[in-house]
Design a protein around this motif. Structure first.
Motif: not given
Length: 239
Positions: A24-35, A183-188
């Motif tokens: 989930h960290s990978g999804r957040i860090l990768w997906g959050g940079r797509l603009r 990041l931990s909050h968003e993983v949850g």
């Protein structure tokens, strides 16, 4: 024998936690940079966040700065600022955000408050109840990169067509503790969003209650906020 099976099941579940966290960290860090460089949209939704006696906090200020740039680039763009009133506050996040946008030079005619909702999903649903026609518009979501993947999932769950437009003005870096806390909050939060898609909102609420209980043990100051969100969720379900 049964005890052993239960113990193996518990240990297996615990063993999945690191894998889920990394995935989930990978999804957040990768997906959050797509603009998209400049999404072709009718309106932008700025997701509210904490303020201090009417002054936007660092994260909220970064979102608003990006929204102001978008609005000034496109005078036809409507900017909706979302977010209700936190415990102990007199002003809503939406009101504070609208004031800040005006201070940044955005014309008042482009700015619209939606001052209800205690969390992302609640704020989006409140906007839809007040402005049902907005679901037919092309929208962008402006929030922090960490928050973007979950925010877009929730918007689509609510029936909104949204393009991602994360702010480049996130105030913290990987070197800071708050970056990791966020990041931990968003993983949850992403785990809960996945539960809603796979098993339904009822199962997701149970998962969310467990995660909030854990968060409340780690950060006791968050318990009052959790209680406010639960109360708002219950009221929405009754409606």
């Amino acid at each position: 024998m049964r005890t052993r099976r239960v113990l193996r099941g518990v240990l297996g579940a615990v063993g999945l936690v690191p894998a889920v966290a990394v995935l989930h960290s990978g999804r957040i860090l990768w997906g959050g940079r797509l603009r998209e460089s400049a999404p072709a949209v009718d309106a932008a939704l700025v997701l509210g966040m904490a303020h201090h006696n009417g002054v936007p906090g660092r994260y909220f200020a970064g979102r608003l700065r990006h929204a102001a740039e978008r609005a000034l680039e496109d005078p036809s763009l409507d900017v909706w600022v979302l977010g209700g009133t936190a415990v102990g506050e007199e002003l809503s996040e939406a009101e504070v955000g609208c004031r800040e946008l005006q201070r940044l030079g955005v014309p008042e005619a482009q700015i619209h408050p939606s001052p209800e909702g205690c969390d992302t999903r609640g704020s989006l649903l409140a906007l839809l109840r007040a402005q049902p026609e907005i679901q037919h518009n092309r929208l962008s979501i402006i929030t922090d990169p960490h928050h973007m993947v979950r925010a877009r999932m929730l918007a689509r769950e609510c029936g909104l067509r949204c393009a991602a437009d994360p702010t480049p003005y996130c105030p913290v870096t990987v070197r800071e503790k708050s970056w990791w806390v966020f990041l931990s909050h968003e993983v949850g939060g992403l785990v809960v969003a996945d539960c809603a898609q796979l098993a339904g909102r009822r199962v997701a609420r149970r998962c969310e209650d467990i995660l909030r209980a854990i968060d409340g043990c780690i950060r006791p100051h968050r318990r009052l906020r959790h209680a406010q969100i639960r109360s708002a969720d219950s009221a929405a379900q009754r409606d």
